[in-house]
Every structure is written in structure tokens, then in C-alpha cells.
Write a protein that holds these residues in place. Structure first.
Motif, PDB file in Angstrom:
ATOM      1  N   LYS A  77       0.798  -1.229   0.000  1.00 51.18           N
ATOM      2  CA  LYS A  77       0.000   0.000   0.000  1.00 51.18           C
ATOM      3  C   LYS A  77       0.831   1.279   0.000  1.00 51.18           C
ATOM      4  N   GLN A  78       2.116   1.170   0.348  1.00 51.69           N
ATOM      5  CA  GLN A  78       2.988   2.349   0.276  1.00 51.69           C
ATOM      6  C   GLN A  78       3.482   2.629  -1.143  1.00 51.69           C
ATOM      7  N   VAL A  79       3.265   1.673  -2.032  1.00 51.71           N
ATOM      8  CA  VAL A  79       3.818   1.817  -3.394  1.00 51.71           C
ATOM      9  C   VAL A  79       2.780   2.491  -4.290  1.00 51.71           C
ATOM     10  N   PRO A  80       3.052   3.729  -4.736  1.00 53.65           N
ATOM     11  CA  PRO A  80       2.053   4.391  -5.577  1.00 53.65           C
ATOM     12  C   PRO A  80       1.877   3.704  -6.923  1.00 53.65           C
ATOM     13  N   VAL A  81       0.623   3.653  -7.357  1.00 54.10           N
ATOM     14  CA  VAL A  81       0.281   3.112  -8.667  1.00 54.10           C
ATOM     15  C   VAL A  81      -0.193   4.279  -9.526  1.00 54.10           C
ATOM     16  N   ILE A  82       0.457   4.491 -10.655  1.00 49.62           N
ATOM     17  CA  ILE A  82       0.018   5.538 -11.576  1.00 49.62           C
ATOM     18  C   ILE A  82      -0.982   4.903 -12.530  1.00 49.62           C
ATOM     19  N   GLY A  83      -2.240   5.221 -12.311  1.00 51.96           N
ATOM     20  CA  GLY A  83      -3.358   4.578 -13.008  1.00 51.96           C
ATOM     21  C   GLY A  83      -4.489   4.495 -12.007  1.00 51.96           C
ATOM     22  N   PRO A  84      -5.728   4.749 -12.449  1.00 49.92           N
ATOM     23  CA  PRO A  84      -6.846   4.868 -11.513  1.00 49.92           C
ATOM     24  C   PRO A  84      -7.296   3.541 -10.881  1.00 49.92           C
ATOM     25  N   ALA A  85      -7.977   3.675  -9.754  1.00 50.03           N
ATOM     26  CA  ALA A  85      -8.597   2.521  -9.102  1.00 50.03           C
ATOM     27  C   ALA A  85      -9.787   2.048  -9.946  1.00 50.03           C
ATOM     28  N   ARG A  86     -10.273   0.860  -9.597  1.00 50.56           N
ATOM     29  CA  ARG A  86     -11.270   0.176 -10.426  1.00 50.56           C
ATOM     30  C   ARG A  86     -12.502   1.039 -10.716  1.00 50.56           C
ATOM     31  N   LYS A  87     -13.016   1.657  -9.679  1.00 53.36           N
ATOM     32  CA  LYS A  87     -14.251   2.447  -9.859  1.00 53.36           C
ATOM     33  C   LYS A  87     -14.024   3.542 -10.894  1.00 53.36           C
ATOM     34  N   ALA A  88     -12.867   4.220 -10.812  1.00 55.04           N
ATOM     35  CA  ALA A  88     -12.566   5.303 -11.746  1.00 55.04           C
ATOM     36  C   ALA A  88     -12.289   4.758 -13.137  1.00 55.04           C
ATOM     37  N   ALA A  89     -11.648   3.583 -13.195  1.00 57.63           N
ATOM     38  CA  ALA A  89     -11.341   2.978 -14.496  1.00 57.63           C
ATOM     39  C   ALA A  89     -12.610   2.532 -15.217  1.00 57.63           C
ATOM     40  N   MET A  90     -13.730   2.492 -14.498  1.00 59.14           N
ATOM     41  CA  MET A  90     -15.002   2.149 -15.145  1.00 59.14           C
ATOM     42  C   MET A  90     -15.392   3.174 -16.200  1.00 59.14           C
ATOM     43  N   LEU A  91     -14.788   4.347 -16.159  1.00 59.50           N
ATOM     44  CA  LEU A  91     -15.033   5.318 -17.242  1.00 59.50           C
ATOM     45  C   LEU A  91     -14.666   4.693 -18.585  1.00 59.50           C
ATOM     46  N   GLU A  92     -13.688   3.788 -18.575  1.00 64.61           N
ATOM     47  CA  GLU A  92     -13.376   3.035 -19.792  1.00 64.61           C
ATOM     48  C   GLU A  92     -14.009   1.644 -19.765  1.00 64.61           C
ATOM     49  N   GLY A  93     -14.096   1.068 -18.586  1.00 66.99           N
ATOM     50  CA  GLY A  93     -14.527  -0.332 -18.445  1.00 66.99           C
ATOM     51  C   GLY A  93     -15.996  -0.566 -18.717  1.00 66.99           C
ATOM     52  N   SER A  94     -16.815   0.496 -18.645  1.00 68.55           N
ATOM     53  CA  SER A  94     -18.242   0.350 -18.942  1.00 68.55           C
ATOM     54  C   SER A  94     -18.722   1.597 -19.673  1.00 68.55           C
ATOM     55  N   LYS A  95     -19.129   1.396 -20.921  1.00 68.02           N
ATOM     56  CA  LYS A  95     -19.628   2.532 -21.718  1.00 68.02           C
ATOM     57  C   LYS A  95     -20.882   3.100 -21.057  1.00 68.02           C
ATOM     58  N   ASP A  96     -21.711   2.194 -20.493  1.00 70.35           N
ATOM     59  CA  ASP A  96     -22.945   2.650 -19.855  1.00 70.35           C
ATOM     60  C   ASP A  96     -22.620   3.521 -18.641  1.00 70.35           C
ATOM     61  N   PHE A  97     -21.643   3.100 -17.837  1.00 68.76           N
ATOM     62  CA  PHE A  97     -21.217   3.892 -16.680  1.00 68.76           C
ATOM     63  C   PHE A  97     -20.721   5.264 -17.152  1.00 68.76           C
ATOM     64  N   ALA A  98     -19.904   5.257 -18.213  1.00 67.62           N
ATOM     65  CA  ALA A  98     -19.336   6.515 -18.717  1.00 67.62           C
ATOM     66  C   ALA A  98     -20.448   7.443 -19.214  1.00 67.62           C
ATOM     67  N   LYS A  99     -21.428   6.880 -19.928  1.00 68.19           N
ATOM     68  CA  LYS A  99     -22.511   7.714 -20.454  1.00 68.19           C
ATOM     69  C   LYS A  99     -23.318   8.314 -19.299  1.00 68.19           C
ATOM     70  N   GLN A 100     -23.631   7.488 -18.314  1.00 73.19           N
ATOM     71  CA  GLN A 100     -24.407   8.007 -17.171  1.00 73.19           C
ATOM     72  C   GLN A 100     -23.635   9.098 -16.447  1.00 73.19           C
ATOM     73  N   PHE A 101     -22.331   8.888 -16.300  1.00 75.55           N
ATOM     74  CA  PHE A 101     -21.478   9.885 -15.647  1.00 75.55           C
ATOM     75  C   PHE A 101     -21.535  11.211 -16.419  1.00 75.55           C
ATOM     76  N   MET A 102     -21.423  11.116 -17.748  1.00 74.00           N
ATOM     77  CA  MET A 102     -21.443  12.339 -18.564  1.00 74.00           C
ATOM     78  C   MET A 102     -22.786  13.055 -18.446  1.00 74.00           C
ATOM     79  N   ILE A 103     -23.859  12.293 -18.442  1.00 70.80           N
ATOM     80  CA  ILE A 103     -25.185  12.913 -18.324  1.00 70.80           C
ATOM     81  C   ILE A 103     -25.302  13.608 -16.959  1.00 70.80           C
TER      82      ILE A 103
END
Ligand code: AMP
Ligand code: GLY
Length: 425
Positions: free
Chosen positions: A89-115
């Protein structure tokens, strides 16, 4: 510090090339990497989605930062895996966590977010197996062409554009009933077709602050004049002339800011790159997709123009101090041409010996699908997209001339490339 970079494409070779220039870097490891990244660090034979193997490597090589190139490990939650492991947990990861990566991982999630956040995008509806009839009804209410999108990750192949309603109904039904894209097409988004020129905009964010990187244009179709099937990308240029200061101000105000504020409002901690796939309709930007990573081959044009120390920028993401940084950009134009295997994006040839890279002068050669032969003596092709050649020039024409001159020096059997990159700009 020691850094582990995950991925194996041209994007990762370009990132490795940039990271390797940093005085803050001690040792670079790339997993699994390619024949090009092997000259900049140590390739590790592990898959980025094998989190257990990533953990072993992080501990074995005293890694103090992990940079994630592709989307799969992000959508599968590699960042969350690190946060929940006491050893990592001390090691930073450059790249979003799962929930944020859903912007790419689910088109439906991304569309709802944009709306929810008033971000301009094509109007749409989402359907599943239980609502096929409604989906067909929705197609009847739209004018051609029709845009169908598998909800989940489909290796860049999940968008189908149909010219006729019959074709759209047939594709839509088969996506849902035959799971044409596996679990990715359990849901299908049907959206309004937008006509305009596309642009890739990249932001690096620490969750609070953000920096806008140079924009780029990607050439997705296999054939010249943008014809034929979509590929991962056949070339790119940066900057993009129509994306002038005024246009980029619109992008920031109408797209980037509401996205960053929306993430904060929904308490989605985003640390990494956001890729805004935009289409410009009558001079206004619309979002056609979000990606949770940099684009490929856009990275091969964007990163060579970035004058900042990339390890420094990533450290600022980790410490949430990006507000203290400013982006410094080479004003020259970068032009990238991708050399691909015969047959790509369909079934393609592999294992072809690659020669001539040593003769390249004045361009950067980024490996994509390459590996070493069994004897270790040769570099051979190992993917559809094999090598990206990038040059910087005072004008786009100069950059392209240099790139094409050098593209012809790299030789492998069945080499194909588009000869018209930048034709529309
Ligand atoms: P994506 O996989 O989301 O990048 O989409 C692949 C390509 O499909 C994009 O680069 C666009 O060229 C095209 N596309 C996606 N959505 C739309 C849309 N709503 N209107 C027109 N073209 C689209
Ligand atoms: N070049 C487009 C992508 O990386 O998705």
C-alpha cells in the motif's frame, strides 16, 4: 527509485524511453515489455493482470512506483489490489482505481457519468437481453448510420457502425443474444452518430489537480483516406492544428473541468491519465469515449514533445502536488507512423525478422509487437502493430517526411503502413 512499468506496446516503449531519461530513476523494469524496452531496462516475463506475480516482482526488485500502461489491469483493479495489501500500500500506482477505471470499463457507466455532469456526448440508450425489443424500437427512431457499442472492454473492437437499419438490428441482436464480445456485450449502448473530426486529449490528474498534455490525432482505419476496418491506430500527429488555444479552452471548460469536478463530487479518487476521445461537431467538443490510460499510438507522438521529467510528474501525482507543476511542451510537430503486419487487423503474420532499425537517423523507433527470436540473435515481429516511427519537425510536413524516410529503412516481410498520416489536417 526503481520503477515497474506494466505493458508491452509502443506506448510502453515510449513511456520507458521517457522514464529512462529521468535522474530520479534508479532501475526500470518493464513487464512484460518488448524487444525495444529491453534496451532501456529489465523486461520481466509476467502478465500485468497477474496481480500475484506483480506483487512478487515489486517486493523482489524493491519497486517504489508502478506505472500502468494498458487498461485491463486497471479495470480489473490493480490499484485497489495495491491499496488493500499491507506490503504494497505504500507503493504508488500511476493509473486509476477500479471504480474510476469504469469510465473506460463500462460505456454505460461513462454515459451516465457524462449525463450526470452535463458533459457533451451523443444521446444514447443502454439495452440488455431483456430489452432487445425496446432496443430495436429505439433503432427505428434513429436515422442512419447507427452506432452500437459493447458495454465492456473489447480490445478496441467493441464499436460497430452500421449503414443500414437492417444491419444494425442484426448486429445489435447478435451482440446481445450470442454474446459476440463475451461478457462485454451483456449490455449494448446504442448512440446517436456524430459527424466530425476526432481528437485525443490527455490529462494527468492526482485526483485534485490536473495538467493537460499535448493533444494528438489518431488514424484508426487500416486504409488510406480513413477507409477499411478499425485498428488500434495506424499513426498519430501532435499538435493538431484545429485544436488551437480557443478550442482547447472550450475542451477544458466543457469537458475536462466537469469531468474532474464530477469525479471529486462522486468521491472517485482518480490518479493517472484520463484520455478524452473527442469528436468536434460544428466546432464544439463531444466526448465519444473515456479511456483510463494513454492512447497508442498517440503516446508515441505526445511523449516526445513533453519536456518535463516524467518521474517528477508521476511523483507529484502520488503526493497529490500536481498543482506545483506546469507542463512544458516542445513546440515542434511530432508525427508517428505505425508499421504493421500483413493481414492486420485480421489474422496476421508473426515471427518475421526485423532489420534496419540501426540505420534510422533523425527519428525515434518505438517497438510495439516485437520480441527476441529463440536464439536471442534476432528481433522478430510478435503482434499486429510492430514498430512505430516518430519524428519531430518544424512543420507537420517536415516531421512526416523524416518519419516516412526512416519507416522505409525498417524492414520485415509483410510490412504495411499508411502513407497518408496527417492527410486531413
Ligand atoms: P471507440 O472504440 O469508442 O474509440 O470507438 C471507435 C470509433 O468509433 C471512434 O474512434 C469513432 O470513430 C467511432 N465512434 C464512436 N462513437 C461514435 C459516435 N457516436 N458517432 C460517430 N462515430 C463514433
Ligand atoms: N489510439 C486509441 C487508443 O489507444 O485507444
Amino acid at each position: 527509485m526503481n520503477i515497474l512499468l506494466l505493458g508491452s506496446g509502443g506506448r510502453e516503449h515510449a513511456l520507458a524511453w521517457k522514464l529512462a531519461q529521468s535522474p530520479l530513476l534508479t532501475k526500470l523494469y518493464i513487464a512484460p515489455g518488448n524487444a525495444g524496452t529491453a534496451s532501456l531496462g529489465t523486461n520481466l516475463p509476467l502478465q500485468p493482470t497477474d496481480f500475484g506475480a506483480v506483487k512478487t516482482a515489486v517486493l523482489a526488485y524493491a519497486i517504489s512506483m508502478v506505472v500502468v500502461g494498458p487498461e485491463d489491469p486497471l479495470v480489473q483493479g490493480i490499484h485497489d489490489f495495491f491499496l488493500s495489501d499491507p506490503d504494497l500500500k505504500q507503493v504508488p500506482v500511476i493509473g486509476p482505481a477500479r471504480k474510476a477505471a469504469m469510465l473506460e470499463g463500462s460505456k454505460d457507466f461513462a454515459k451516465q457519468f457524462m449525463i450526470r455532469h452535463g458533459i457533451p456526448t451523443a444521446s444514447y440508450r443502454t439495452f440488455d437481453r431483456s430489452t432487445i425489443d425496446e432496443g430495436v424500437g429505439f433503432l427505428h427512431s434513429l436515422k442512419p448510420p447507427y452506432v452500437l457499442k459493447a458495454d465492456g472492454l473489447a480490445a478496441g473492437k467493441g464499436v460497430i457502425i452500421c449503414k443500414t437499419r437492417e444491419e444494425a438490428i442484426s448486429e445489435f441482436t447478435s451482440m446481445l443474444t450470442e454474446e459476440r464480445f463475451g461478457a462485454a456485450s451483456l449490455k449494448v449502448v446504442i448512440e446517436e452518430f456524430l459527424s466530425g473530426i476526432e481528437l485525443s486529449v490527455f490529462v494527468l490528474t492526482d485526483g485534485k489537480n490536473y495538467l493537460i498534455l499535448p493533444e494528438a490525432k489518431d488514424y484508426k482505419r487500416i486504409g488510406e483516406n480513413d477507409t477499411g476496418p478499425n485498428t488500434g491506430g495506424m499513426g498519430s500527429v501532435s499538435p493538431v492544428p484545429f485544436a488551437d488555444t480557443r478550442y482547447m479552452q472550450k475542451v477544458e471548460k466543457q469537458v475536462i473541468l466537469p469531468t474532474i469536478r464530477g469525479l471529486a463530487k462522486e468521491e472517485i479518487d482518480y490518479r493517472g491519465f484520463i484520455f478524452f476521445g473527442l469528436i468536434s461537431v460544428k466546432g464544439d467538443p463531444f466526448v465519444i469515449e473515456y479511456n483510463c490510460r494513454l492512447g497508442d499510438p498517440e503516446t508515441e507522438s505526445v511523449i516526445p514533445r513533453l519536456q518535463n521529467d516524467l518521474v517528477g510528474l508521476f511523483s507529484a501525482v502520488a503526493s497529490q502536488t500536481l498543482c506545483d507543476e506546469t507542463i512544458s511542451v516542445d513546440p515542434r510537430t511530432a508525427a508517428t507512423v505505425m508499421l504493421v503486419s500483413r493481414g492486420y487487423p485480421g489474422p496476421y503474420e508473426k515471427g518475421r525478422v526485423i532489420t534496419g532499425s540501426d540505420a534510422v537517423t533523425g527519428s525515434l523507433v518505438f517497438h510495439a509487437g516485437t520480441t527476441f527470436s529463440k536464439t536471442g540473435m534476432d528481433i522478430i515481429s510478435n503482434g499486429g502493430r510492430v514498430i512505430a516511427v516518430t519524428s519531430l519537425g518544424a512543420t507537420q510536413a517536415e516531421a512526416l517526411a523524416e518519419t516516412y524516410k526512416n519507416a522505409s529503412k525498417v524492414v520485415f516481410e509483410g510490412k504495411c503502413f499508411r502513407k497518408d498520416i496527417g492527410f486531413d489536417l
